[in-house]
Design an enzyme around this catalytic site. Structure first.
Site, short mmCIF file in Angstrom:
data_model
loop_
_atom_site.label_atom_id
_atom_site.label_comp_id
_atom_site.label_asym_id
_atom_site.label_seq_id
_atom_site.Cartn_x
_atom_site.Cartn_y
_atom_site.Cartn_z
N SER A 155 -9.90 -12.91 12.69
CA SER A 155 -9.14 -11.75 13.15
C SER A 155 -8.14 -11.23 12.13
O SER A 155 -7.59 -10.15 12.31
CB SER A 155 -8.41 -12.09 14.45
OG SER A 155 -7.41 -13.06 14.19
N GLY A 156 -7.91 -11.99 11.06
CA GLY A 156 -6.96 -11.53 10.05
C GLY A 156 -7.61 -10.57 9.07
O GLY A 156 -8.76 -10.15 9.24
N TYR A 157 -6.87 -10.22 8.03
CA TYR A 157 -7.39 -9.23 7.09
C TYR A 157 -8.48 -9.80 6.20
O TYR A 157 -9.48 -9.13 5.91
CB TYR A 157 -6.26 -8.67 6.24
CG TYR A 157 -5.32 -7.77 7.00
CD1 TYR A 157 -5.71 -7.16 8.19
CD2 TYR A 157 -4.03 -7.51 6.54
CE1 TYR A 157 -4.85 -6.32 8.89
CE2 TYR A 157 -3.17 -6.67 7.24
CZ TYR A 157 -3.58 -6.09 8.40
OH TYR A 157 -2.73 -5.25 9.09
N ASN A 205 -7.09 -7.01 -3.49
CA ASN A 205 -6.73 -8.38 -3.10
C ASN A 205 -7.60 -8.94 -1.98
O ASN A 205 -7.79 -10.15 -1.90
CB ASN A 205 -5.26 -8.44 -2.68
CG ASN A 205 -4.90 -7.44 -1.60
OD1 ASN A 205 -5.11 -6.23 -1.79
ND2 ASN A 205 -4.41 -7.89 -0.49
N CYS A 259 -5.26 -14.05 -4.74
CA CYS A 259 -5.58 -12.74 -5.29
C CYS A 259 -4.91 -12.50 -6.63
O CYS A 259 -5.55 -12.03 -7.58
CB CYS A 259 -5.21 -11.64 -4.30
SG CYS A 259 -3.51 -11.71 -3.70
#
Lengths: 343, 343, 343, 343
Positions: free
Chosen positions: B12-14, B310, B149
């Site tokens: 559910s995160g980026y 990133n 990143c």
């Protein structure tokens, strides 16, 4: 005291507009004229819509420049020197915001601006318009040359370190700048679609402001500049090394000592939070230059940070502060706006 | 070849969302599950609206994780190690995008992440997920740890210089990062009003990625990080000095040699123009890491620049590239999107 | 099937660049040429840096246009018609992205584009490049005229309402557009400093796309357009009134029925959340047009919302979808990118 | 005149911070206290970093509120009414910036704010804080309720049309708002990554400010609101129809007549240029509300446009203007900042 009559030469650009904003709101000043080659005969607020309701002035052609108590030159680099005799004849006090009289070394001018200086006799006759370093001279200076925006940020960030001999070795200056620093110039690289959201390293090694910084500090610096997503604002990160025996406490003390009494330099060096170090985000429109620092004693390194609004403390506001000094007025006259948060 | 069944843990995160975007468009992969503690039972496209029309998956609870050919861990730093045994049991191939298995030195982990590592036996057993440096090992690696990143950008920008012994002395890394690097985390410093337009020096000296960069390069670096106005994107500026006898031609040759055959590293080092050096503005959504350099022979200095998205080359895309390598697929499978201009 | 040889006329602008991005990634297409008057002889990736590593093409002069299976015209409004005979000679299939063959009424063309149409015999001979309304004709169309970006958004948002006679009375279209809609044009109003953060009502009553919308829907609309802070993206808000007897359920059913099978129209009409209605923020680079609606039965009013990327579904992507249809390919060939979140 | 002692209740939010900025710079006012439940005991400039160097105040708990000449309430909607008796006891002059005393109709309050009003006896006892409509009453008003930001923009944009009976039929208000309008609230929808670049139709039909607008104008309106990429700023587009016999000249005359003497309303209705109609881009920090209009006599339609800074003329600045009126001071005292261009 009688009101001071001033003129702004080159009033249609961004620095010119900012001078007009500040001077129209200055209670001791009367803006008698603003010149523009391109817009002569048109209303000042047609170029600067924020001034609607604040002035009914129209631009006059440069040839119609009269006599004033002071003139501000917001004219292009390399063009100013060709007309400087006219400007010096137009007013006793001349405050130049172009680069033409910033450097005192003609060779340096030639290298960074790509042509020889044509007024060698006047080079070095303008007092650098940086009250924090040259306040006493500015009180009586009739000719003032306001430094570049990134130079002002870097010099103020580094000055306590260099003046007090607290650092040693190479100084690297990493500057980040908003788009208004290019002025109102129009070009394919400068459109919104191209420039929006960019991180454009436009001066990877050697930005021309490094010459100014070097002259002001008496120490060479290496400077990189990146265009970032912002209209206004400059931030500089400056890395260097602690001199032998210097610790964090000495650094902090130096900043406090140099800037405690300065009306427009705030020392911002906290330990946490989003505003722990200077950020131009909250400085738009204000004449503050925030400076801060972080020290790593183990690595013997220090990071100095400076931030300002390039059109205000980096240009027009600094110029007005110099005029205030020259006139014996409180330095913050007309420069009261503190900036916005959030913004 | 049969389709590979994969699961995304922490979907559910980026980073999780970006993994799902890439894997759902990958022709050799079947996304069998995505877990989320908070959103179990809800549709995946409720968290990632760009995937509407592309999937009908719903999130499952982490406890319902089954068995797969490969699992991707987009779980928080310091939480991943506590569950790693379960994940290793769920699939033969485990690609970890958290920081927990990036560092091989437990002391370094403790210093930068603030707690002792609890799986010392597994430390050093994950191959760094950087195809450009570890391609051969990745072809057979069942456990991969994808770098951070900023670390990826800095390592790729500096690698030709360090590997070929072209530089000497201290290395300074100045990183600039968009807001998505903080993940979907909610906090008072992270609201739009506070973060918009900021130049926030959030890691003035020592960002935790410097440990990774140091381990990968075999050389310590000093790293500063600033949050800039962008959602996606990382750019690093790395300053160091030329080793004796090295000139600009040697630098250029090294970059060409190291990266000529790389599918996702482009050497961008032109002499002029707004795109002369790497800028993340044109990399959103793409798996490219652009690297460039500028040399000043007189000053014996070199500036290396790296840029990437990133969430893609700095995370999910790099992870998919590693999977492709492991599966013997063309490395760019599912990673064809080149980025947008303008954007 | 053999590969289709295509050329892009006007390849240096934003629509041209987006055509090149999509066509270079299209597995059934070979990009044989891209023309540019200004950049003939220079590399395509000098104008479109996102295509570095993806093509070694150089621009050719328009006079060097050869013969192809299909040509795409990304040429300026009012200039296209003067050269249309050449273009029709260069390929059997011509897909025009300029405005010159969108309107079928010559009087309307004169009013909105400020000059008489010079190819009256061809007016009305181009099939509107809107697969959702004209799919059957497009399967065999050799001449296609792709609608304007705001027109496409508005027509797709309103089509179910108008086609099914669900609304009555005046239709107001409020369009918001990013800066890339002006193309790569350079001008004082279009610099970053001037355009950044603007809410510029550049077409307060009557934008030229209203003529197209009116022709496509068979109903006049009143249209306002505002430039907003974005590079890509168009959003339209369309207000009108429910016809007698129509309720929210009927509206929802109409959208579902019209668009359930559409590959590139998603119905986004939820009851809460930040993504409850279409937002171009998540559509950059994708060929989706999201459409949604809100009904107030008591007020007898309906708001229809449409969003798209002006350079993709509002231009180049839509053109490629038309080509796919004409060639009998799956409509989404080369158009798989779903957009990014966050972005 | 003696200095007026004021307190700001709810001083840590964005409206509270803006009140503090304006009042600290107001030459006739002494800011005696600022309350904050959350930050009691901490420095005011820890929440509002733009005020560094301008104040040494610390926040006090609400319970420590003393007695003052005037208090400003920057407290949350629905919470203000529960404490209003305390506030009325603390000062003779109370200027409320919450929504609790804006509406005079309790049923309307219940509908738009989701709960019954608990101070029915005070409803209607606050004078609307809109000097342009209620100047005479405000000269003697001890209780003032400042309107919502979008309501102020819409009422000022529409007032000349409605007051002079120049328009007929439905009025549609399309509002666009920056993120600071949500206050300093933290939530998943409000992070930078989610909110940046959004065009979020958060109130598709019926924003709560429509009730206020309706009460002030005496005419119902239908209102839609979209969050746009900006921190500060509101713009409203208002469509309606010309009444019989009304032409463009009459419209222009009405705006001139109503606003010629207003210090903070500028009529911006030019025929061309990027600043032809009101844009909040140039209004950040200023107390101006710019209003403009475009008339289409053939279509019998008029578009009225209003723009302001939601935290200044849409809140704190308007409140200070009301205080100035009440104290018999020049209305622009402390409100001199004209806004920036470019910005």
């Amino acid at each position: 005291m009688r009101v001071v009559r001033v003129a702004v030469v080159g009033g249609s650009g961004y620095i010119g507009g900012e001078l007009l904003r500040l001077l129209l709101g200055h209670r001791e000043v009367d803006v008698a004229a603003a010149t523009s080659t391109r817009l002569a005969g048109r209303r000042v607020d047609s170029a600067h819509p924020n001034l609607r309701g604040r002035t009914d002035l129209t631009f006059v052609a440069p040839a119609d420049l009269g006599e004033y108590d002071a003139v501000f030159l917001a004219t292009p680099h390399t063009a100013t020197m060709g007309r400087i005799r006219d400007y010096l004849a137009a007013a006793k006090i001349v405050v130049d915001l172009s680069a033409d009289f910033r450097l005192h070394d003609p060779e340096s001018y030639r290298r960074y601006y790509g042509r020889p200086h044509t007024e060698l006799g006047l080079l070095g006759r303008f007092v650098p318009g940086l009250p924090e370093l040259h306040r006493d001279r500015l009180r009586t200076a009739d000719r003032v040359s306001v430094p570049g925006c990134m130079a002002t940020a870097a010099v103020l960030a580094l000055h306590p370190l260099v003046a007090d001999d607290l650092v040693a070795g190479e100084i690297r200056v990493d500057a980040r700048a908003g788009s208004s620093g290019s002025g109102a110039a129009v070009g394919p690289e400068n459109t919104h679609a191209e420039r929006s959201g960019a991180l454009r390293v436009f001066a990877p090694l050697h930005h021309r402001h490094e010459a100014e910084i070097g002259e002001r500090l008496g120490r060479p610096v290496l400077m990189t500049a990146t265009g970032v997503e912002a209209v206004r604002g400059v931030q500089v990160l400056c890395w260097t090394r602690l001199a032998d025996g210097v610790d964090a406490r000495a650094i902090r003390a130096a900043y406090r000592r140099h800037y405690a009494a300065e009306p427009f330099v705030r020392v911002v060096a906290e330990h946490r939070g989003p505003h722990r170090l200077p950020d131009p985000k909250i400085l738009s429109g204000s004449n503050f230059c925030d400076v801060g620092f972080v020290v790593d004693e183990a690595e013997r390194t220090v990071l100095a940070v400076g931030a300002l609004d390039n059109l205000v403390k980096g240009g027009a506001g600094n110029a007005v502060q110099c005029l205030n000094l020259r006139l014996g007025l409180p330095e913050d006259t007309g420069l009261e706006f503190p900036g916005l948060h959030p913004n």
